[in-house]
Design an enzyme around this catalytic site. Structure first.
Site, mmCIF file in Angstrom:
data_model
loop_
_atom_site.group_PDB
_atom_site.id
_atom_site.type_symbol
_atom_site.label_atom_id
_atom_site.label_comp_id
_atom_site.label_asym_id
_atom_site.label_seq_id
_atom_site.Cartn_x
_atom_site.Cartn_y
_atom_site.Cartn_z
ATOM 1 N N GLY A 181 5.062 85.578 45.987
ATOM 2 C CA GLY A 181 3.236 84.927 46.347
ATOM 3 C C GLY A 181 3.343 85.191 48.161
ATOM 4 O O GLY A 181 4.407 85.000 48.322
ATOM 5 N N GLN A 182 1.895 84.028 48.248
ATOM 6 C CA GLN A 182 1.857 83.466 49.204
ATOM 7 C C GLN A 182 3.287 82.537 49.578
ATOM 8 O O GLN A 182 3.357 83.171 51.075
ATOM 9 C CB GLN A 182 0.406 82.980 49.290
ATOM 10 C CG GLN A 182 -0.228 83.732 48.793
ATOM 11 C CD GLN A 182 -1.922 83.408 48.588
ATOM 12 O OE1 GLN A 182 -2.556 83.711 49.578
ATOM 13 N NE2 GLN A 182 -2.073 83.203 48.050
ATOM 14 N N LEU A 183 3.305 81.764 49.504
ATOM 15 C CA LEU A 183 3.823 80.381 49.608
ATOM 16 C C LEU A 183 5.225 81.138 49.686
ATOM 17 O O LEU A 183 6.065 80.819 50.848
ATOM 18 C CB LEU A 183 3.903 79.160 48.519
ATOM 19 C CG LEU A 183 4.675 78.533 48.954
ATOM 20 C CD1 LEU A 183 4.124 77.631 51.124
ATOM 21 C CD2 LEU A 183 4.091 76.799 48.121
ATOM 22 N N TYR B 174 2.645 80.709 37.086
ATOM 23 C CA TYR B 174 1.702 81.439 36.339
ATOM 24 C C TYR B 174 -0.101 80.192 36.440
ATOM 25 O O TYR B 174 -0.394 79.273 36.650
ATOM 26 C CB TYR B 174 1.010 80.675 34.492
ATOM 27 C CG TYR B 174 0.432 81.798 33.661
ATOM 28 C CD1 TYR B 174 1.000 82.776 33.257
ATOM 29 C CD2 TYR B 174 -0.894 81.932 33.587
ATOM 30 C CE1 TYR B 174 0.006 83.366 32.277
ATOM 31 C CE2 TYR B 174 -2.050 82.459 32.933
ATOM 32 C CZ TYR B 174 -1.352 83.574 32.899
ATOM 33 O OH TYR B 174 -1.795 84.302 32.038
ATOM 34 N N THR B 175 -0.445 80.879 37.934
ATOM 35 C CA THR B 175 -1.566 80.666 38.426
ATOM 36 C C THR B 175 -3.165 81.154 38.269
ATOM 37 O O THR B 175 -4.205 80.602 38.942
ATOM 38 C CB THR B 175 -0.468 81.053 39.293
ATOM 39 O OG1 THR B 175 -0.662 82.396 40.082
ATOM 40 C CG2 THR B 175 -0.205 79.815 40.238
ATOM 41 N N THR C 99 -0.222 70.753 41.766
ATOM 42 C CA THR C 99 -1.498 70.777 41.902
ATOM 43 C C THR C 99 -2.511 69.804 41.730
ATOM 44 O O THR C 99 -2.370 69.699 41.208
ATOM 45 C CB THR C 99 -2.019 72.307 41.020
ATOM 46 O OG1 THR C 99 -3.599 72.421 41.815
ATOM 47 C CG2 THR C 99 -1.947 71.935 39.889
ATOM 48 N N ASP C 100 -3.553 69.975 42.376
ATOM 49 C CA ASP C 100 -4.714 68.930 42.376
ATOM 50 C C ASP C 100 -5.536 69.027 40.777
ATOM 51 O O ASP C 100 -5.966 68.201 40.689
ATOM 52 C CB ASP C 100 -5.280 69.630 43.620
ATOM 53 C CG ASP C 100 -6.541 71.015 43.002
ATOM 54 O OD1 ASP C 100 -5.130 72.022 43.460
ATOM 55 O OD2 ASP C 100 -7.483 71.596 43.371
ATOM 56 N N TYR D 299 -4.337 75.269 32.332
ATOM 57 C CA TYR D 299 -3.580 75.314 33.556
ATOM 58 C C TYR D 299 -2.468 74.237 34.417
ATOM 59 O O TYR D 299 -1.648 73.607 34.638
ATOM 60 C CB TYR D 299 -3.614 76.121 34.997
ATOM 61 C CG TYR D 299 -3.578 76.138 36.610
ATOM 62 C CD1 TYR D 299 -2.555 76.571 36.486
ATOM 63 C CD2 TYR D 299 -3.542 75.283 37.518
ATOM 64 C CE1 TYR D 299 -0.857 76.816 37.737
ATOM 65 C CE2 TYR D 299 -3.481 75.294 38.835
ATOM 66 C CZ TYR D 299 -2.133 75.996 38.633
ATOM 67 O OH TYR D 299 -1.599 75.919 40.311
ATOM 68 N N LYS E 226 1.034 71.765 34.209
ATOM 69 C CA LYS E 226 1.514 72.278 35.960
ATOM 70 C C LYS E 226 1.812 70.410 36.149
ATOM 71 O O LYS E 226 2.995 69.817 36.020
ATOM 72 C CB LYS E 226 0.546 72.103 36.948
ATOM 73 C CG LYS E 226 0.800 73.588 37.778
ATOM 74 C CD LYS E 226 1.988 74.334 37.966
ATOM 75 C CE LYS E 226 2.199 73.636 39.152
ATOM 76 N NZ LYS E 226 3.666 74.784 39.343
#
Length: 304
Positions: A11-13, A62-63, A102-103, A149, A153
């Protein structure tokens, strides 16, 4: 040399976290689903026992926010129960854990409810006024996720808090990085085939550049100032304003039209207000991330 285990390296992060750890001389051990399947508790325990890391940065999740509405069991397994398994392993090894949240744990109504706005009126003019009411969420504000989601989280957050003392829960939003698809990539791709785009203007938050976030996460791992933090790039924008900035920086001539959320229906509800205060970072002597506009400029120049 300390061994740090990183999940979600595709993933990106995760990609940028590994690069930052390598830069600082750590032994970064990156995991993907082929090495450690998050739906398999036995496999999680075996990997931790075999590696015996000195710390864990858990980036995997799982995004797929809309797909999660139809895949509740899988989303819970990955975003909550796997986090419980990992936290138990961290407890047994007595190592710190960073959990990326997450927000979306918030309902996005802070400042809207407080100003007696009972229902959001779906007009551009009204929502521009409504956005002025949006207030920043602090780490101690009540959570109230409005989609699967976000709920899963937050369940992950609860497991981390209940099981561990040495933990960082880091809430981020609107993520973009060089190792994977994101909003910037999507906007630039769509602009190649279209003369104009419609982009939502009544959802407000902060973009988060993974290249900026990764050093902060490693800083946290090197400290003992545990707790829950909000960590995004500085400043706020709507998706429409985000898109306008992307095209300005990239030199793309395209018409962007602001629209309201109800004009772009999705399976999962999204919060209107994702403003998150970063005061706690500053108060605990952690670096604040640069402005989101500066980050976007850097990213667009890098992908060129």
């Amino acid at each position: 040399m300390k061994k740090i285990l990183i999940t979600g390296i595709n993933g990106q992060l995760g990609y940028d976290v590994v690069r930052e750890l390598d830069k600082r001389g750590y032994e970064a051990i990156g995991l993907d689903r082929k090495i450690m399947n998050l739906t398999n508790s036995e496999e999680i325990r075996r990997v931790f026992n075999d590696i015996s890391p000195d710390g864990i940065i858990h980036c995997a999740a799982y995004t797929a926010v809309d797909a999660a509405e139809d895949n509740i069991e899988l989303c819970e397994r990955v975003n909550a129960l796997a986090v419980k398994d990992i936290a138990k392993c961290a407890k047994y090894l007595d190592i710190p854990m960073i959990y990326i949240s997450t927000d979306y744990v918030f309902d996005g109504m802070k400042g809207i409810n407080q100003n007696n706005v009972d229902e959001v009126d779906y007009t551009i003019e009204y929502n521009n006024i409504c956005k002025e009411f949006y207030l920043e969420y602090t780490e101690d504000d009540k959570v109230n996720p409005i989609n699967v989601y976000g709920r899963t989280k937050y369940e992950g957050e609860k497991y981390v808090r209940d099981i561990l003392d040495k933990y960082y829960i880091v809430r981020i939003s609107w993520v973009f990085g060089e190792n994977g698809n994101n909003f910037i990539d999507t906007m630039l791709r769509l602009s190649k085939d279209r003369d104009e785009l419609n982009v939502i203007d009544d959802q407000v938050g902060s973009p988060t550049y993974t290249k900026d976030l990764a050093p902060l996460l490693v800083d946290m791992l090197e400290s003992d100032r545990y707790g829950t933090y909000h960590a995004t790039n500085d400043g706020y924008c709507s998706w429409y304003e985000f898109a306008k900035e992307i095209f300005d920086v990239a030199g793309v001539d395209i018409k962007v039209n602001p629209i309201t959320t109800d004009m772009y229906p999705t399976k999962a509800k999204r919060p209107f207000n994702s403003k998150m205060s970063k005061e706690k970072l500053k108060n605990n002597n952690f670096r604040n991330l640069r402005s989101w506009k500066s980050a976007v400029k850097d990213y667009v120049e890098n992908i060129k």
